[in-house]
Enzyme design. Sequence first.
Site, PDB file in Angstrom:
ATOM      1  N   SER A  95       5.100  -9.370  -4.767  1.00 41.77           N
ATOM      2  CA  SER A  95       4.689 -10.766  -4.916  1.00 41.77           C
ATOM      3  C   SER A  95       5.360 -11.680  -3.880  1.00 41.77           C
ATOM      4  CB  SER A  95       4.980 -11.221  -6.350  1.00 41.77           C
ATOM      5  OG  SER A  95       4.424 -12.480  -6.619  1.00 41.77           O
ATOM      6  N   ASP A 151       4.656 -10.610  10.519  1.00 46.85           N
ATOM      7  CA  ASP A 151       3.534 -11.067  11.340  1.00 46.85           C
ATOM      8  C   ASP A 151       3.979 -11.953  12.498  1.00 46.85           C
ATOM      9  OD1 ASP A 151       1.553  -9.651  10.090  1.00 46.85           O
ATOM     10  OD2 ASP A 151       0.773 -11.318   8.899  1.00 46.85           O
ATOM     11  N   LYS A 185       1.452  -6.445  -4.572  1.00 42.51           N
ATOM     12  CA  LYS A 185       0.868  -7.452  -5.474  1.00 42.51           C
ATOM     13  C   LYS A 185       0.498  -8.673  -4.649  1.00 42.51           C
ATOM     14  CE  LYS A 185       1.557 -10.291  -9.589  1.00 42.51           C
ATOM     15  NZ  LYS A 185       1.135 -11.557  -8.926  1.00 42.51           N
TER      16      LYS A 185
END
Length: 490
Positions: free
Chosen positions: A301, A312, A326
Amino acid sequence: MKKSYKAFAVCFLLAVSQCFSQSSADSELKLSSFQYIKRFNYVFDQILQNYVDELDPKILYEGALKGMMEAIGDPYTVYLDPDSMRGMNDTTSGNFGGVGLTISKPTENTQEKPAYVEVASPVEDSPGAKAGIQSGDKIIAIEGEPTPPMTMNEVLLKLRGEIGTPVTITILRGANMKFDVTLVRALIEVPTVKYGMIEGTSIGYVRLIQFTPETPIRLQDALDKFQANNYTGLIMDLRDNGGGLLNSGVSVADKFISEGPIVSTKSRIPTENQQFTASSSSTTVKKDIPVVVLINRGSASASEIVAGALKDYHRAYLVGERTYGKGSVQQIRYLTYNYSEGFKYTTARYYTPSDINIDKIGIPPDLEISNLKKFTEDEEKKYIEMLNSNVISDLVEKNPNMSEADIALAAVKISKEYGFEERLVRRLIRVQVQRLQPAALYDLDWDLQLNEAIKIIEKGGFANLVKNTKTLKQLQEEAEANMAKDSESK
């Protein structure tokens, strides 16, 4: 009078029969929500009025809501009865009584794939953590009662109880390793952040245990402390962090990222479509500070939001194991004025800066390394034999204040007897010794992942290393291209 009543009953039954037969005959006809509700009300009333035994309407009501949620097949969309709601409020308030395990449970239970309770992560310093229960373990029975038929609420009621009382759970680790663990229930206090300098280095180490409103504040306290110690590298430990508040995860990531999207949520509901963007005024970690993030299957999460964003943007190097996966956002709606009953449902999915949703996939590390190698079948049997023999717990009971030298000496003997590496045995003894003490900040003797993170920072050349890592989008495109090649070759 009787004739007219019978005529009415026949007409009514014919009308109902025609309604159902018409919908089944015309498969193209899509019923409206109102029509489904009418059918539901009809069944509810018929069962309540005509079932052989008198029924409590609450049983039918709760059963219908549970069935409705389970039919969706989303483990995060659930009905919250008063007991579940109390348990959730206890957890979010920061303390509750129990064994200290963050768990999930599949909604579908089949013979081929039983709906065992899955341990997402143990809570820091809890009975579960001190007993050595790991992320990925499955609880297959509680007090000898199999868990697959249980509802999540039934599981919670069995695991929680009066502080100081024991509960025995049966653990399945890997494919075949089964053993019992008796946990003594305790007041579970949910911590947020622990930190300190790695001894003998200029590297700051911070472990984020859960994402609460306090987490970004406590993280900044750690960063200020590291800055005062002239730190030259940072290790952020997200292992076994099951997540928490999305906004808290965003604020944590914002301390490392100065501009651009951190995470976005996408839904068919326009109001749920949001983009959370970094602000340079919130960035407090300098760009020249190497950052390594530790992850494992218990990272979920909000942990994945942070790890995905830093990956990224090539801002951190990820070490450990693939995360839980999740990638969805839930909302809670209440059914009573006093908030004692409600339901939780998924309203959106979140996407990393490179526009990837990691739900059921997880985030892979840049360097995969496990603290525990996979056991062979014979090793699994010996491990269970060692646990069942109580050789370690008996040893520590007789020598509760063992020093590291004592632990090392005892490990030599036990490892020879059972054939395990001394590092593993030292870890098991150390966990037992510390079970009545606060957990140590880190364990360099055991933690291969942490040791590797230290080496990466101290080696130098971090900027080039992290620059050459791949974004999650690049990894997904590579995976899709490989799948296409495989299908062509077949």
